[in-house]
Enzyme design. Structure first.
Site, PDB file in Angstrom:
ATOM      1  N   LEU A 160      35.177 -33.503  37.351  1.00 24.63           N
ATOM      2  CA  LEU A 160      36.340 -32.802  37.917  1.00 24.63           C
ATOM      3  C   LEU A 160      37.014 -33.625  39.008  1.00 24.63           C
ATOM      4  O   LEU A 160      38.172 -33.381  39.354  1.00 24.63           O
ATOM      5  CB  LEU A 160      35.898 -31.464  38.520  1.00 24.63           C
ATOM      6  CG  LEU A 160      35.212 -30.469  37.578  1.00 24.63           C
ATOM      7  CD1 LEU A 160      34.607 -29.320  38.381  1.00 24.63           C
ATOM      8  CD2 LEU A 160      36.210 -29.939  36.550  1.00 24.63           C
TER       9      LEU A 160
ATOM     10  N   GLY B  65      41.854 -25.120  40.199  1.00 24.33           N
ATOM     11  CA  GLY B  65      42.224 -26.474  40.609  1.00 24.33           C
ATOM     12  C   GLY B  65      42.691 -26.545  42.051  1.00 24.33           C
ATOM     13  O   GLY B  65      42.652 -25.552  42.788  1.00 24.33           O
ATOM     14  N   GLU B  66      43.140 -27.731  42.452  1.00 25.92           N
ATOM     15  CA  GLU B  66      43.532 -27.973  43.836  1.00 25.92           C
ATOM     16  C   GLU B  66      44.930 -27.434  44.135  1.00 25.92           C
ATOM     17  O   GLU B  66      45.827 -27.526  43.295  1.00 25.92           O
ATOM     18  CB  GLU B  66      43.550 -29.486  44.115  1.00 25.92           C
ATOM     19  CG  GLU B  66      42.210 -30.167  43.934  1.00 25.92           C
ATOM     20  CD  GLU B  66      42.321 -31.692  44.013  1.00 25.92           C
ATOM     21  OE1 GLU B  66      43.433 -32.202  44.296  1.00 25.92           O
ATOM     22  OE2 GLU B  66      41.297 -32.361  43.791  1.00 25.92           O
TER      23      GLU B  66
ATOM     24  N   ASP C 170      38.886 -31.691  57.948  1.00 22.22           N
ATOM     25  CA  ASP C 170      39.404 -32.337  56.729  1.00 22.22           C
ATOM     26  C   ASP C 170      40.366 -31.447  55.963  1.00 22.22           C
ATOM     27  O   ASP C 170      40.383 -31.447  54.728  1.00 22.22           O
ATOM     28  CB  ASP C 170      38.254 -32.794  55.832  1.00 22.22           C
ATOM     29  CG  ASP C 170      38.665 -33.960  54.918  1.00 22.22           C
ATOM     30  OD1 ASP C 170      39.714 -34.588  55.190  1.00 22.22           O
ATOM     31  OD2 ASP C 170      37.947 -34.240  53.946  1.00 22.22           O
TER      32      ASP C 170
ATOM     33  N   LYS D 160      43.460 -30.369  54.058  1.00 22.35           N
ATOM     34  CA  LYS D 160      44.538 -30.990  53.270  1.00 22.35           C
ATOM     35  C   LYS D 160      44.580 -30.272  51.928  1.00 22.35           C
ATOM     36  O   LYS D 160      43.583 -29.663  51.512  1.00 22.35           O
ATOM     37  CB  LYS D 160      44.307 -32.488  53.073  1.00 22.35           C
ATOM     38  CG  LYS D 160      42.954 -32.854  52.492  1.00 22.35           C
ATOM     39  CD  LYS D 160      42.826 -34.369  52.319  1.00 22.35           C
ATOM     40  CE  LYS D 160      41.421 -34.763  51.912  1.00 22.35           C
ATOM     41  NZ  LYS D 160      41.292 -36.220  51.713  1.00 22.35           N
ATOM     42  N   PRO D 161      45.728 -30.312  51.235  1.00 18.92           N
ATOM     43  CA  PRO D 161      45.870 -29.536  49.989  1.00 18.92           C
ATOM     44  C   PRO D 161      44.852 -29.923  48.911  1.00 18.92           C
ATOM     45  O   PRO D 161      44.516 -29.105  48.066  1.00 18.92           O
ATOM     46  CB  PRO D 161      47.298 -29.848  49.528  1.00 18.92           C
ATOM     47  CG  PRO D 161      48.019 -30.335  50.739  1.00 18.92           C
ATOM     48  CD  PRO D 161      46.985 -30.987  51.613  1.00 18.92           C
ATOM     49  N   GLU D 162      44.343 -31.156  48.961  1.00 20.08           N
ATOM     50  CA  GLU D 162      43.339 -31.592  47.977  1.00 20.08           C
ATOM     51  C   GLU D 162      42.009 -30.863  48.148  1.00 20.08           C
ATOM     52  O   GLU D 162      41.213 -30.798  47.202  1.00 20.08           O
ATOM     53  CB  GLU D 162      43.070 -33.106  48.115  1.00 20.08           C
ATOM     54  CG  GLU D 162      44.261 -33.985  47.762  1.00 20.08           C
ATOM     55  CD  GLU D 162      45.136 -34.320  48.961  1.00 20.08           C
ATOM     56  OE1 GLU D 162      45.607 -35.460  49.023  1.00 20.08           O
ATOM     57  OE2 GLU D 162      45.372 -33.435  49.830  1.00 20.08           O
ATOM     58  N   ASN D 163      41.743 -30.351  49.351  1.00 21.11           N
ATOM     59  CA  ASN D 163      40.464 -29.689  49.619  1.00 21.11           C
ATOM     60  C   ASN D 163      40.548 -28.169  49.545  1.00 21.11           C
ATOM     61  O   ASN D 163      39.611 -27.472  49.918  1.00 21.11           O
ATOM     62  CB  ASN D 163      39.926 -30.109  50.996  1.00 21.11           C
ATOM     63  CG  ASN D 163      39.353 -31.513  50.974  1.00 21.11           C
ATOM     64  OD1 ASN D 163      39.063 -32.049  49.901  1.00 21.11           O
ATOM     65  ND2 ASN D 163      39.187 -32.113  52.140  1.00 21.11           N
TER      66      ASN D 163
END
EC number: 2.7.11.11
Length: 350
Positions: A49, A126-127, A166, A168-171
């Site tokens: 993933l 998903g992210e 940390d 951020k939109p990725e997390n």
């Protein structure tokens, strides 16, 4: 007016009670961490993933129950090479002890000769990152729905003396109900007072981290400002080709807003993206209440958000258990396990 003030007062009291109980629960697990609660053979590995500098996250299926999980696999030797031992031990110790509706749950953890494994709830939406890039930007009500969940999550974490570091939109993963699950506690740390480690993502770093000052939980509130800006604009407030140029913009204390931002949003962001720590919201004597009571959040029912009773603005497409269509594709790699133990001492507490 008296009534509204009284209601606010009693809400703040019940939050205090809630957090006191939460701290008790956390400390029990923090002081006595769960260890070795599963084994690699109990899982069928399905698909990668995501990948990182010292490991990968895979969709796995628990053979006995048929439940899907996300398994984070960290190569011990790479963790040591990249000087991330402390961060990795922090991550697992914190994740096994926390419990909040918007934090991804750690279900199992174990290790073998080569790797560390953290098996987490699988969040199929998903992210946030991929949805934000696809849609372009979120409307203010959409951004506010997510921001409220982060505010509550930071209020919870900070009450436990945890800094997240940390954001951020990725997390941020989107679950089937359209709510957020915060993932990746690789930089999270339990700290009373200040800490000095340079870590995080360039666009989201607070000025005091860049300036190598001791810093505290206020860095998370700065990062919240960056996140809200990026959600509502479609791009972050400070960006450039090179990190050094980003850092110059961050410490300058200057931020420009798109013309479509409401005046309430701009006001909140000026108070979060505040270089002066003595003026930054979240870090003042009223703490998180300066944020929760801000006009931009006037329509937010904080308790309903916590109870997940508010209808989400967006539900990710979901084709059934084990669906990975909301994640990118990655090259697959065998998990190799050495016949000799690697870095046993370094990770004995994992």
């Amino acid at each position: 007016m008296g009534n509204a003030a009284a209601k606010k007062g009693s809400e703040q009291e019940s939050v205090k009670e809630f957090l006191a109980k939460a701290k008790e629960d956390f400390l029990k697990k923090w002081e006595n961490p769960a260890q070795n609660t599963a084994h690699l053979d109990q899982f069928e590995r399905i698909k990668t993933l995501g990948t990182g500098s010292f490991g990968r996250v895979m969709l796995v299926k628990h053979k006995e129950t048929g439940n899907h999980f996300a398994m984070k696999i960290l190569d011990k030797q790479k963790v040591v090479k990249l000087k991330q031992i402390e961060h990795t031990l922090n991550e697992k110790r914190i994740l096994q002890a926390v419990n909040f509706p918007f934090l991804v749950k750690l279900e199992f953890s174990f290790k073998d000769n080569s790797n560390l494994y953290m098996v987490m709830e699988y969040v199929p939406g998903g992210e946030m990152f991929s949805h934000l890039r696809r849609i372009g930007r979120f409307s203010e009500p959409h951004a506010r729905f997510y921001a409220a969940q982060i505010v509550l999550t930071f209020e919870y974490l900070h009450s436990l003396d945890l800094i997240y570091r940390d954001l951020k939109p990725e997390n941020l993963l989107i679950d089937q109900q359209g709510y957020i699950q915060v993932t990746d506690f690789g930089f999270a740390k339990r700290v009373k007072g200040r800490t000095w480690t340079l870590c995080g993502t360039p666009e989201y770093l607070a000025p005091e981290i860049i300036l190598s000052k001791g810093y505290n939980k206020a860095v998370d509130w700065w990062a919240l400002g960056v996140l809200i800006y990026e959600m509502a604009a479609g791009y972050p407030p400070f960006f450039a080709d090179q990190p050094i140029q980003i850092y110059e913009k961050i410490v300058s204390g200057k931020v420009r807003f798109p013309s479509h931002f409401s005046s309430d949003l701009k006001d909140l962001l000026r108070n979060l993206l505040q270089v002066d720590l003595t003026k930054r919201f979240g870090n003042l004597k009223n703490g998180v209440n300066d944020i929760k009571n801000h006009k931009w959040f006037a329509t937010t029912d904080w308790i309903a958000i916590y109870q997940r009773k508010v209808e989400a603005p967006f539900i990710p497409k979901f084709k059934g258990p084990g669906d990975t269509s909301n994640f990118d594709d990655y090259e697959e790699e065998e998990i190799r396990v050495s016949i000799n133990e690697k870095c046993g001492k370094e990770f004995c507490e994992f």
